[in-house]
Design a protein around this motif. Structure first.
Motif, short mmCIF file in Angstrom:
data_model
loop_
_atom_site.label_atom_id
_atom_site.label_comp_id
_atom_site.label_asym_id
_atom_site.label_seq_id
_atom_site.Cartn_x
_atom_site.Cartn_y
_atom_site.Cartn_z
N TYR A 59 187.90 99.49 18.26
CA TYR A 59 187.67 100.23 17.01
C TYR A 59 186.27 99.92 16.50
N SER A 60 185.51 100.97 16.22
CA SER A 60 184.18 100.82 15.63
C SER A 60 183.98 101.87 14.55
N SER A 61 183.37 101.45 13.45
CA SER A 61 183.09 102.38 12.36
C SER A 61 181.98 101.78 11.51
N TRP A 62 181.53 102.54 10.52
CA TRP A 62 180.53 102.01 9.61
C TRP A 62 180.60 102.79 8.29
N GLY A 63 179.97 102.24 7.26
CA GLY A 63 179.91 102.91 5.97
C GLY A 63 178.91 102.20 5.07
N ASN A 64 178.57 102.85 3.97
CA ASN A 64 177.71 102.25 2.94
C ASN A 64 178.58 101.74 1.80
N GLU A 65 178.41 100.49 1.44
CA GLU A 65 179.31 99.87 0.48
C GLU A 65 178.54 99.03 -0.54
N ALA A 66 178.88 99.24 -1.81
CA ALA A 66 178.36 98.40 -2.88
C ALA A 66 179.39 97.34 -3.21
N ALA A 67 178.93 96.11 -3.41
CA ALA A 67 179.82 95.01 -3.82
C ALA A 67 179.28 94.48 -5.14
N ILE A 68 180.04 94.71 -6.22
CA ILE A 68 179.55 94.46 -7.58
C ILE A 68 180.37 93.36 -8.23
N ILE A 69 179.69 92.37 -8.81
CA ILE A 69 180.38 91.30 -9.53
C ILE A 69 180.88 91.85 -10.87
N VAL A 70 182.19 91.78 -11.08
CA VAL A 70 182.78 92.28 -12.33
C VAL A 70 183.30 91.16 -13.21
N GLU A 71 183.35 89.94 -12.67
CA GLU A 71 183.71 88.77 -13.48
C GLU A 71 183.02 87.55 -12.89
N ASP A 72 182.38 86.77 -13.74
CA ASP A 72 181.68 85.57 -13.29
C ASP A 72 181.88 84.47 -14.32
N SER A 73 182.90 83.65 -14.11
CA SER A 73 183.14 82.50 -14.96
C SER A 73 182.99 81.24 -14.10
N PRO A 74 182.95 80.06 -14.70
CA PRO A 74 182.63 78.85 -13.93
C PRO A 74 183.49 78.64 -12.69
N LYS A 75 184.78 79.02 -12.74
CA LYS A 75 185.65 78.76 -11.60
C LYS A 75 186.37 80.01 -11.11
N LYS A 76 185.84 81.18 -11.45
CA LYS A 76 186.40 82.43 -10.95
C LYS A 76 185.30 83.47 -10.83
N ILE A 77 185.23 84.12 -9.68
CA ILE A 77 184.26 85.19 -9.44
C ILE A 77 185.02 86.37 -8.82
N VAL A 78 184.84 87.55 -9.39
CA VAL A 78 185.53 88.75 -8.92
C VAL A 78 184.48 89.76 -8.46
N ILE A 79 184.64 90.26 -7.24
CA ILE A 79 183.70 91.22 -6.66
C ILE A 79 184.45 92.49 -6.29
N GLN A 80 184.01 93.62 -6.83
CA GLN A 80 184.62 94.92 -6.53
C GLN A 80 183.77 95.64 -5.49
N HIS A 81 184.41 96.11 -4.42
CA HIS A 81 183.72 96.87 -3.37
C HIS A 81 183.94 98.37 -3.62
N LEU A 82 182.86 99.13 -3.46
CA LEU A 82 182.89 100.58 -3.67
C LEU A 82 182.29 101.24 -2.43
N LEU A 83 183.07 102.09 -1.79
CA LEU A 83 182.63 102.76 -0.57
C LEU A 83 182.02 104.11 -0.93
N GLN A 84 180.73 104.28 -0.64
CA GLN A 84 180.05 105.55 -0.92
C GLN A 84 180.14 106.43 0.32
N VAL A 85 180.99 107.47 0.22
CA VAL A 85 181.22 108.35 1.35
C VAL A 85 180.03 109.28 1.56
#
Length: 304
Positions: A59-85
């Motif tokens: 299996y092979s594929s590819w795409g353009n993807e943004a990975a955006i930090i939506v929460e950044d606290s001292p002991k928790k980091i949340v990253i949301q990935h967005l696939l631009q079709v």
């Protein structure tokens, strides 16, 4: 005696600074996963115990993807990935939550069911739990590991059971659990998600290995200007999805075990929540309204 006391004091300060430095190194490594990428996906089956087994095509594929930090606290980091079709289409993709010294794990069993397991302080000390979530923010898997920073390398390693990957869950019926051997490795131009996976058939009699595979997902940084539409789309949707995350956080907090239905009234959960997001943006709903409506939908997909 004074020299010994001074030496011990210096050691204490040094150890404290070192521990803090390690935590900050971990945080910076996790935050480095955010960015704007071309992602290539390559998977190949490598081994099967049954000599009659026919290996599935690579299996092979590819795409353009943004990975955006939506929460950044001292002991928790949340990253949301967005696939631009394309220039006018964006898919809210997977999400990764990183929590330092988390007290529990949701272990995947099978058939879209997870079991919460408590972790001891010794098991969590200095380690990060990564939660990988579906496009609708329902769970995929959680795993725990230690970030290692040595010889200029920064990497994190773990193992976890998970549902079938999206590339196979509509095509395969011969296995029902993917045991992921995960390695996240920072590279000069982004990062690599390297996997050594086992495809397992789990039944009441136990686990049977069907096949093993090797996987490489390479995130290579590209020009941020390519993601203008993604940024605009996310600016309109991020408030709604923040409210959906809050609903799920409540579900995870109170659930010992969790089972999510694949379909309800012929629709998948992500379809319902995506449609709700468009309605929320169009009608400019409040946070309370978002949570109320999202909660109704999510609870309808939770098996009692």
């Amino acid at each position: 005696m004074k020299k010994l006391s001074l030496f011990l004091a210096i050691c204490a300060v040094s150890l404290g600074a070192s521990a803090q430095s390690k935590l900050e190194q971990d945080r910076q490594a996790i935050k480095a996963l955010a960015g704007y990428y071309k992602v290539t996906f390559n998977y190949a089956e490598t081994f099967a115990t049954d000599t009659a087994y026919k290996f599935y095509p690579r299996y092979s594929s590819w795409g353009n993807e943004a990975a955006i930090i939506v929460e950044d606290s001292p002991k928790k980091i949340v990253i949301q990935h967005l696939l631009q079709v394309d220039d006018t289409t964006v898919i809210k993709h997977w999400r990764e939550d990183w929590v330092y010294e988390a007290p529990s794990l949701m272990n995947y069993d099978k058939d879209n069911a997870w079991k919460k397991v408590a972790l001891s302080p010794a098991e969590t000390k200095g380690r990060w739990v990564q939660t990988v979530l579906q496009v609708d923010d329902s769970p995929r898997y959680q795993s725990i590991g230690t970030w290692v920073h040595v010889d200029g390398r920064h990497q994190w390693q773990s193992e976890a059971d998970s549902p079938l990957p999206r590339r196979e869950y509509t095509k395969r019926k011969d296995y029902n659990v993917l045991r992921r051997g995960n390695r996240v490795i920072l590279t000069p131009n982004g990062w690599m998600f390297e996997q050594d996976n086992k495809k397992i058939l789990r039944t009441a009699e136990g686990d049977k290995l069907i096949a093993q595979e090797k996987g490489y997902e390479e995130f290579t940084k590209i020009d941020e200007s390519k993601f203008a539409y993604t940024k605009t789309w996310w600016a309109s949707q991020q408030k709604y999805w923040g409210d959906v995350r809050a609903v799920w956080d409540g579900v995870f907090a109170k659930s010992g075990n969790l089972k999510v239905l694949e379909k309800k009234d012929g629709k998948r959960l992500y379809q319902q929540l995506f449609d709700l997001g468009d309605q929320s943006v169009k009608e400019k709903w409040s946070a309370a309204k978002n949570k109320e409506e999202a909660s109704k939908i999510i609870n309808a997909y939770l098996a009692s």
